[in-house]
Design a protein around this motif. Structure first.
Motif, PDB file in Angstrom:
ATOM      1  N   HIS A 262      -8.813   3.082   2.027  1.00 49.36           N
ATOM      2  CA  HIS A 262      -7.972   2.364   1.471  1.00 49.36           C
ATOM      3  C   HIS A 262      -7.947   1.892   0.175  1.00 49.36           C
ATOM      4  O   HIS A 262      -9.695   0.647  -0.102  1.00 49.36           O
ATOM      5  CB  HIS A 262      -7.317   1.849   2.861  1.00 49.36           C
ATOM      6  N   HIS A 263      -7.083   1.101  -0.547  1.00 50.79           N
ATOM      7  CA  HIS A 263      -7.507   0.230  -1.511  1.00 50.79           C
ATOM      8  C   HIS A 263      -8.621  -1.032  -0.772  1.00 50.79           C
ATOM      9  O   HIS A 263      -9.172  -1.234  -1.857  1.00 50.79           O
ATOM     10  CB  HIS A 263      -6.410  -0.429  -2.059  1.00 50.79           C
TER      11      HIS A 263
ATOM     12  N   ASP B 222       0.650   6.165  -6.677  1.00 49.59           N
ATOM     13  CA  ASP B 222      -0.907   7.497  -7.207  1.00 49.59           C
ATOM     14  C   ASP B 222      -0.877   8.233  -6.831  1.00 49.59           C
ATOM     15  O   ASP B 222      -1.289   9.625  -7.807  1.00 49.59           O
ATOM     16  CB  ASP B 222      -1.340   6.712  -6.699  1.00 49.59           C
ATOM     17  N   TYR B 223       0.128   8.988  -5.754  1.00 51.77           N
ATOM     18  CA  TYR B 223       0.695  10.680  -5.823  1.00 51.77           C
ATOM     19  C   TYR B 223       0.942  10.796  -6.596  1.00 51.77           C
ATOM     20  O   TYR B 223       1.233  12.186  -7.398  1.00 51.77           O
ATOM     21  CB  TYR B 223       1.150  10.542  -4.313  1.00 51.77           C
TER      22      TYR B 223
ATOM     23  N   ARG C   9      -4.940  10.861  -0.384  1.00 48.44           N
ATOM     24  CA  ARG C   9      -5.275   8.976  -1.220  1.00 48.44           C
ATOM     25  C   ARG C   9      -5.695   9.146  -2.530  1.00 48.44           C
ATOM     26  O   ARG C   9      -6.921   9.644  -2.434  1.00 48.44           O
ATOM     27  CB  ARG C   9      -5.233   8.255  -0.516  1.00 48.44           C
TER      28      ARG C   9
ATOM     29  N   TYR D 215      -5.077  10.046   4.736  1.00 48.56           N
ATOM     30  CA  TYR D 215      -6.095   8.971   3.752  1.00 48.56           C
ATOM     31  C   TYR D 215      -6.629   9.983   3.267  1.00 48.56           C
ATOM     32  O   TYR D 215      -7.133  10.257   1.189  1.00 48.56           O
ATOM     33  CB  TYR D 215      -6.137   8.102   4.463  1.00 48.56           C
TER      34      TYR D 215
ATOM     35  N   TRP E 291       0.497   3.931  -2.684  1.00 50.48           N
ATOM     36  CA  TRP E 291       0.418   5.850  -2.755  1.00 50.48           C
ATOM     37  C   TRP E 291       0.805   6.103  -3.386  1.00 50.48           C
ATOM     38  O   TRP E 291       1.328   7.253  -3.817  1.00 50.48           O
ATOM     39  CB  TRP E 291       0.177   5.749  -1.357  1.00 50.48           C
TER      40      TRP E 291
ATOM     41  N   ALA F 181       0.506   4.630   5.584  1.00 45.56           N
ATOM     42  CA  ALA F 181       0.138   3.567   5.065  1.00 45.56           C
ATOM     43  C   ALA F 181       0.287   1.971   6.745  1.00 45.56           C
ATOM     44  O   ALA F 181      -0.053   0.921   6.266  1.00 45.56           O
ATOM     45  CB  ALA F 181       0.808   3.428   3.547  1.00 45.56           C
TER      46      ALA F 181
ATOM     47  N   ILE G 157       3.538   9.448   4.032  1.00 41.00           N
ATOM     48  CA  ILE G 157       2.953   8.144   3.344  1.00 41.00           C
ATOM     49  C   ILE G 157       3.646   7.095   3.874  1.00 41.00           C
ATOM     50  O   ILE G 157       2.533   6.173   4.089  1.00 41.00           O
ATOM     51  CB  ILE G 157       3.551   8.047   1.682  1.00 41.00           C
TER      52      ILE G 157
ATOM     53  N   GLU H 110       0.639  -1.671  -0.153  1.00 35.54           N
ATOM     54  CA  GLU H 110       0.284  -0.073   0.011  1.00 35.54           C
ATOM     55  C   GLU H 110       0.546   1.368   0.053  1.00 35.54           C
ATOM     56  O   GLU H 110       0.136   1.745  -0.590  1.00 35.54           O
ATOM     57  CB  GLU H 110      -1.215  -0.190   1.346  1.00 35.54           C
ATOM     58  N   LYS H 111       2.112   1.354   0.818  1.00 35.43           N
ATOM     59  CA  LYS H 111       2.928   2.162   0.404  1.00 35.43           C
ATOM     60  C   LYS H 111       3.844   2.404  -0.596  1.00 35.43           C
ATOM     61  O   LYS H 111       3.261   3.856  -1.070  1.00 35.43           O
ATOM     62  CB  LYS H 111       3.564   2.128   1.612  1.00 35.43           C
TER      63      LYS H 111
END
Ligand SMILES: N[C@@H](CCC(=O)N[C@@H](CS)C(=O)NCC(=O)O)C(=O)O
Length: 252
Positions: free
Chosen positions: A208-209, A24-25, A246, A242, A21, A197, A193, A17-18
């Motif tokens: 969250h995903h 994505d960021y 996010r 988040y 992210w 995460a 992040i 997830e880290k």
């Protein structure tokens, strides 16, 4: 600039997830190649990795979440890691603390409560190849045992790890007490992040995903730990990160 970004993950993995992210960021289009354990091993081994996440591009590979963030920082300088020498020491201290203590204990705390097929199925199978999903009931007993042993899940592991998480949260509460907007000051960074995460398992952010399991189906003590963590300054801070940072994903 490299192309063809692929991120090998286990869906629920907070180190994955880290990395997700950060991608994505930076609004980098990428393909997530999610695998259920133990099938992630075939995918990571091909690129010289043992754990997830692994980032693969047409020109390089990074086999650890921090190496991935550093790799991305070289492509987009100063977007993730600030260069102000005055905050280097704090940046390194926090990154190490979150990676080696927070992430380890939020995972151990979480698995102490939810190592059941019903609760784990959606967290291990989101986006994985259909045949891995089909194999879940067959492999779960064996992999569940390995998870218990690898992460030292015992009758007291949830309480022990919750205490370790509280100590890290206290450190973050202390930093936030001076009114700073982000952990390193006034700029959002890789350290934020990393904190949010890796804290996510005990905070259950709605953005969250992996959508959080409704609290009322979780064990009572787990609900209590989550509510307590969410109410701390550090918990509220991560939930705000988040909410505010996010971004929606751009997957290929
Ligand atoms: N230091 C690594 C830790 C990653 C890690 O612990 N990944 C776990 C999932 S959260 C994993 O891959 N576990 C399965 C395995 O080791 O085979 C990183 O930051 O990438």
């Amino acid at each position: 600039m490299p192309t063809n970004f692929r991120l090998i993950t286990i869906p629920v993995s907070h180190y994955s997830e880290k990395a997700r992210w950060a991608l994505d960021y930076l609004q980098i289009p990428y393909q997530e190649m999610a695998h259920m354990p133990p099938f992630h091993r075939n995918a990571t081994k091909k690129h010289g990795g043992t754990s997830v996440p692994v980032l693969v591009t047409d020109t390089g590979v990074a086999t650890d979440s921090t190496d991935i963030l550093r790799y991305l920082d070289r492509l987009y300088p100063e977007k993730l890691y600030p260069i102000d020498p005055k905050i280097q020491l704090l940046s390194t201290e926090l990154e190490t603390l979150f990676n080696s203590t927070l992430g380890v204990h939020t995972r151990r705390w979480g698995y102490s409560y939810i190592i059941t097929p019903k609760l784990l199925y959606p967290k291990w199978t989101l986006g994985v190849p259909f045949w891995e999903k089909l194999l879940f009931p067959i492999i779960f007993p064996k992999v569940g045992k390995i998870v218990r042993s690898n992460f030292d899940i015992t009758d007291t592991s949830a309480t022990e790890s919750c205490r370790e998480i509280e100590i890290v949260f206290d450190r973050v509460d202390g930093l936030l007490a001076d009114g700073r907007k982000y952990l390193l000051g006034d700029r959002f960074s890789a350290i934020d992040i990393t904190f949010a995460a890796l804290a996510a398992p005990i905070l259950q952010p709605p953005e969250h995903h992996i959508k959080p399991t409704p609290l009322d189906v979780l064990p009572t003590q787990m609900q209590t730990d989550i509510r307590k963590a969410q109410a701390t300054p550090a918990g509220k801070f991560a939930l705000r990160l988040y909410q505010e940072h996010r971004y929606p994903v751009d997957r290929i």
